[in-house]
Write a protein that holds these residues in place. Structure first.
Motif, mmCIF file in Angstrom:
data_model
loop_
_atom_site.group_PDB
_atom_site.id
_atom_site.type_symbol
_atom_site.label_atom_id
_atom_site.label_comp_id
_atom_site.label_asym_id
_atom_site.label_seq_id
_atom_site.Cartn_x
_atom_site.Cartn_y
_atom_site.Cartn_z
ATOM 1 N N GLY A 187 0.796 -1.211 0.000
ATOM 2 C CA GLY A 187 0.000 0.000 0.000
ATOM 3 C C GLY A 187 0.829 1.263 0.000
ATOM 4 N N TYR A 189 -0.019 5.038 1.719
ATOM 5 C CA TYR A 189 -0.947 5.895 2.456
ATOM 6 C C TYR A 189 -0.253 6.439 3.702
ATOM 7 C CZ TYR A 189 -1.803 2.460 6.183
ATOM 8 O OH TYR A 189 -1.670 1.612 7.262
ATOM 9 N N ILE A 202 -4.107 4.051 -1.120
ATOM 10 C CA ILE A 202 -4.479 2.846 -1.855
ATOM 11 C C ILE A 202 -3.741 1.664 -1.236
ATOM 12 C CG2 ILE A 202 -2.647 3.165 -3.582
ATOM 13 C CD1 ILE A 202 -4.617 2.006 -5.666
ATOM 14 N N VAL A 216 -7.993 -4.730 -4.357
ATOM 15 C CA VAL A 216 -7.446 -3.371 -4.289
ATOM 16 C C VAL A 216 -8.510 -2.448 -3.728
ATOM 17 C CG1 VAL A 216 -6.364 -1.495 -5.566
ATOM 18 C CG2 VAL A 216 -6.074 -3.854 -6.351
ATOM 19 N N TRP A 217 -8.106 -1.591 -2.769
ATOM 20 C CA TRP A 217 -9.013 -0.597 -2.213
ATOM 21 C C TRP A 217 -8.395 0.791 -2.303
ATOM 22 C CZ3 TRP A 217 -8.259 -5.312 0.117
ATOM 23 C CH2 TRP A 217 -9.394 -6.104 0.335
ATOM 24 N N GLU A 218 -9.255 1.777 -2.526
ATOM 25 C CA GLU A 218 -8.836 3.175 -2.521
ATOM 26 C C GLU A 218 -9.668 3.924 -1.501
ATOM 27 O OE1 GLU A 218 -8.561 6.470 -6.010
ATOM 28 O OE2 GLU A 218 -10.566 5.958 -5.303
ATOM 29 N N LEU A 234 -4.720 -0.810 -11.992
ATOM 30 C CA LEU A 234 -3.422 -0.430 -11.466
ATOM 31 C C LEU A 234 -2.404 -0.165 -12.566
ATOM 32 C CD1 LEU A 234 -3.079 -2.814 -8.389
ATOM 33 C CD2 LEU A 234 -3.788 -0.421 -8.447
#
Length: 444
Positions: A187, A189, A202, A216-218, A234
């Motif tokens: 990640g 962040y 992300i 995948v997370w945003e 991505l």
């Protein structure tokens, strides 16, 4: 295989790897040379076609003698212990891998050589357990302007691996993989700059289950919403795609460009799922790469308006050249916007030194060059991140759209950073760090 015999074979293989081979016609570099746009023809054939464009536009190179990259002792021991049992399945999956380099000796005549090289890259000796890169800065420049178009700063960027662990308990495998099927978490962040994106990020969790798409997370700080992304996304740029359409950007998409050429699949040169591509070995070549950089933090290149890093040390290396072609995806899975990449992979460190990327028409679109250094600490004044042996650190990555000269440089750490930068295999991030919950918590 006895340890002494393994060491002898490995030493012989590395010796063969660094012996200079036939140098392309016209290549005349030697230690002490400084390459500029005026004599860029000297490195034609010694850098990728895309990287040559960077040299011609102002990326100066200082040629230094070829050095030797040794592996961290725990990684050497794991390779000696586990590599004899590793093989490939008929469809190219890795079989019986535990830790260390999967395939220490690669035969170029092996029809599966390219796939084996890519698995070596995936489990290279540089980062095996966990990584926390701090003070990462992402700066974008347009051709003809020394002023940055965009600047991002990220609090943490890294990963936690469940397989191939060599230095931090649990080793060599985090047995949670048996319950979850998760092979790694990664990640970036929270975003610290620009202010309007502060708190966003992300994360990704990659699966060891064949045919299972990575998750995948945003997180958008503007909407304070967490959303699931397609893994195919991505390969799109961090800001604006080649067509000018805004990439996935949460609440901010469409309202501003957040211009960047860099895509998450190009972290460390390539970070997409190995199984999602087919590979072809184009050859083994003596070429130039930035392996023992003099500057850490890396310094922006004044002679090309900050679009790359220079002047920096480059040396002759023995590289594998691999063509990677994205496999067709289902309609639900989407399609990548970079269908073909050509990688240049160091045969000692097994990291990507350069990558040329091609659009859907098969034309050269973007080029990547990585800058690396080989030390016992990532920056000279490190306070915590210090090891009893040398290891490789990526100081910068340049990702340029060669069709218009727009470039993004990822500095790790940033030029004005006041942190150690890289914390590798130190246990500073665990398997809960790169999760949706932690990302949302950090973004509030």
């Amino acid at each position: 295989m006895t340890f002494s015999r393994f060491v002898t074979i490995t030493a012989l293989a590395l010796t063969i790897a660094i012996v200079p081979r036939a140098v392309p016609a016209g290549a005349q570099v030697k230690p002490g040379d400084v390459i500029t746009p005026d004599n860029a023809s000297k490195v034609e054939g010694l850098v990728s076609p895309g990287n040559l464009i960077l040299v011609r536009q102002g990326m100066k190179m200082k040629i230094v003698p070829t050095g030797h990259l040794d592996w961290p002792p725990p990684y050497k021991a794991a390779t000696e212990q586990y590599s004899p049992q590793v093989s490939l399945t008929p469809d190219g999956e890795l079989k019986n891998y535990v830790a260390g380099l999967p395939f220490p000796l690669v035969d170029a005549d092996d029809p599966h050589a390219a796939t084996k090289i890519m698995w070596n890259f995936a489990f290279r000796p540089l980062y095996t357990d966990d990584v926390d890169a701090r003070g990462v800065e992402i700066v974008s420049h347009a051709a003809g302007s020394a002023d940055p178009i965009e600047h991002f700063s990220i609090g943490h960027m890294g990963f936690y691996k469940y397989v191939g662990r060599t230095e931090v308990a649990p080793v060599p495998v985090d047995k949670d993989i048996l319950n979850t099927g998760i092979a790694f978490r990664a990640g970036a962040y929270p975003i610290l700059d620009p202010p309007e994106l502060r708190g966003a990020g992300i994360i990704m969790q990659g699966y060891a289950i064949p045919g299972f798409e990575d998750a995948v997370w945003e997180y958008s700080s503007g909407s304070r919403k967490l959303r699931r992304l397609s893994a195919a996304g991505l390969s799109d740029s961090f800001g604006v795609s080649k067509t000018g359409a805004a990439a996935d950007g949460g609440a901010n998409a469409g309202s501003t460009t957040y211009a960047s050429t860099w895509d998450p699949d190009s972290v460390f040169g390539f970070s997409a799922k190995i199984q999602d591509y087919t590979y072809r070995l184009l050859g083994e070549r003596p070429m130039l790469a930035s392996v023992e950089a003099a500057n850490s933090p890396a310094q922006p290149c004044a002679s090309d308006g900050g679009r790359s890093v220079c002047p920096e040390n480059w040396e002759m290396r023995h590289l594998y050249v691999i063509e990677a072609t994205a496999k067709p995806r289902s309609p639900l899975g989407g399609s990548v916007i970079i269908p073909k990449r050509i990688f240049y992979i160091d045969s000692e460190g097994w990291f990507i030194t350069a990558s040329d990327q091609f659009d859907i028409q098969g034309q050269l679109w973007k080029t990547i060059v990585t800058f690396n250094t080989y030390r016992d600490r990532p920056v000279p004044d490190a306070k915590v991140a210090i090891w009893p042996f040398k290891r490789i650190f990526e100081t910068a990555l340049v990702d340029e759209d060669v069709t218009d000269g727009f470039s993004t440089v990822i500095y790790s750490p940033g030029p004005d950073g006041h942190d150690d930068g890289w914390y590798i295999n130190m246990g500073l991030v665990d398997k809960t760090f790169f999760t949706p919950e932690k990302m949302v918590q950090a973004g509030h």
